[in-house]
Enzyme design. Sequence first.
Site, PDB file in Angstrom:
ATOM      1  N   HIS A  40       0.814  -1.219   0.000  1.00 16.06           N
ATOM      2  CA  HIS A  40       0.000   0.000   0.000  1.00 16.06           C
ATOM      3  C   HIS A  40       0.849   1.271   0.000  1.00 16.06           C
ATOM      4  O   HIS A  40       0.390   2.333   0.401  1.00 16.06           O
ATOM      5  CB  HIS A  40      -0.983   0.002   1.173  1.00 16.06           C
ATOM      6  N   GLY A 162      -8.022 -13.576  -7.218  1.00 19.48           N
ATOM      7  CA  GLY A 162      -8.382 -13.115  -5.883  1.00 19.48           C
ATOM      8  C   GLY A 162      -7.464 -13.595  -4.789  1.00 19.48           C
ATOM      9  O   GLY A 162      -7.810 -13.533  -3.610  1.00 19.48           O
ATOM     10  N   LEU A 165      -2.131 -12.396  -6.064  1.00 21.94           N
ATOM     11  CA  LEU A 165      -1.012 -12.657  -6.974  1.00 21.94           C
ATOM     12  C   LEU A 165      -1.132 -11.856  -8.275  1.00 21.94           C
ATOM     13  O   LEU A 165      -0.462 -12.147  -9.255  1.00 21.94           O
ATOM     14  CB  LEU A 165      -0.917 -14.156  -7.294  1.00 21.94           C
ATOM     15  N   SER A 167      -3.636 -11.403 -10.571  1.00 22.18           N
ATOM     16  CA  SER A 167      -4.198 -11.976 -11.790  1.00 22.18           C
ATOM     17  C   SER A 167      -4.668 -10.878 -12.733  1.00 22.18           C
ATOM     18  O   SER A 167      -4.585 -11.030 -13.963  1.00 22.18           O
ATOM     19  CB  SER A 167      -5.360 -12.916 -11.440  1.00 22.18           C
ATOM     20  N   ASP A 212       1.670  -3.495  -9.481  1.00 15.75           N
ATOM     21  CA  ASP A 212       1.394  -4.810 -10.045  1.00 15.75           C
ATOM     22  C   ASP A 212       1.742  -4.869 -11.523  1.00 15.75           C
ATOM     23  O   ASP A 212       2.364  -5.817 -12.007  1.00 15.75           O
ATOM     24  CB  ASP A 212      -0.079  -5.168  -9.854  1.00 15.75           C
ATOM     25  N   TYR A 264     -10.195  -1.618  -0.062  1.00 23.10           N
ATOM     26  CA  TYR A 264      -9.048  -0.926  -0.645  1.00 23.10           C
ATOM     27  C   TYR A 264      -9.288   0.576  -0.739  1.00 23.10           C
ATOM     28  O   TYR A 264      -8.456   1.388  -0.349  1.00 23.10           O
ATOM     29  CB  TYR A 264      -8.787  -1.528  -2.034  1.00 23.10           C
TER      30      TYR A 264
END
Length: 362
Positions: A40, A162, A165, A167, A212, A264
């Site tokens: 974060h 979910g 990782l 996706s 990511d 989030y």
Amino acid sequence: MTTTDARTADAARALFVARFGAEADGTWSAPGRVNLIGEHTDYNDGFVLPFAIQHRTHVALGTRGDGRIRVTSTFADEVVEVTLDELDALFPARRDELPEWSRYPLGVAWAVLASQDGSAIPGVSPGVSGVDGQNVLRDEHAAGPVALAGVDLAFASDVPIGAGLSSSAAIEGATAVALAETWGLELDHVALAQVGRRAENEAVGAPTGIMDQMASLLGRADSAIFLDCRSLDANVVDLGFADAGLELVVIDTGVTHSHATGGYGERRAACERGAAALGVPALRDVTPDDLPRLAEIVDDVTFRRVRHVVTENQRVLDTVQTLREQGPTAIGDLLVASHASMRDDFEISVPELDTAVEAALA
């Protein structure tokens, strides 16, 4: 390509034939990622240290002559179809008309096209540079570029959905590279990471940072990407797992999450409140010395959210230095401190994750 990669690429090609009735022109893939440390901090303009993993998303692509884009996936029974001209009207205003899974690839197509018509990508300065990506693969590509042709896209993946990782970043990375190459666009992997983030933020509605996408598009074997999320400067850091005889174990806690619908956004809003209270653009500009003053002017929850980000930024810097000077066996205390901060200050852990950490430490 590993045996698992080959199976997943074959699954994407087979799905393409089953849903679209023709052979694909080629396949591309991009990996998921694990974040070693720096949770974060990305959307707070801070530092992160993620690395790509062996699990990948593959997309089979075929061009078409009618200006339409169709997407399908092994995770859904449907084919979602729109015209390329419709994308501007759909995103972001009418994104809820589309199934959530389809917003990722369609959003990437929209953001790729927007990058070509002069639309700015929010929060990105032109001319940034990074390392060349080695993890995004052209698995098989027979045809040359076809300027802004319609496309069919079929997805298969072995990146768990979910599970933390990324996706979504793997879908975005594979889609972005496939479209850029098919359409003959000159976009490097940093620019394509920016495209992926814009898709996730605006087309999907998940207020994520860029960590990511950068990890998926720039990762290298047995290395992490030390990323400055403000400047987008990226440096490869040798993890040294292989030399130290270490294996990475990714533990599935069985708990799923969603950036778009989870807590989030609430955490991000707390970070923005803390930065505003201190009169700075982002928490990147806050130091541990500022925390006593902050504690006097914000509520306890906001203070603890900020304290996590500020101390986590420092832990990332310390981890990079320790890896370079002492190697991977010396970073354990920093990883443990990071988890404690996520658990107690940012409150994003769950009993299953705490149990996994306790078992690993035991």
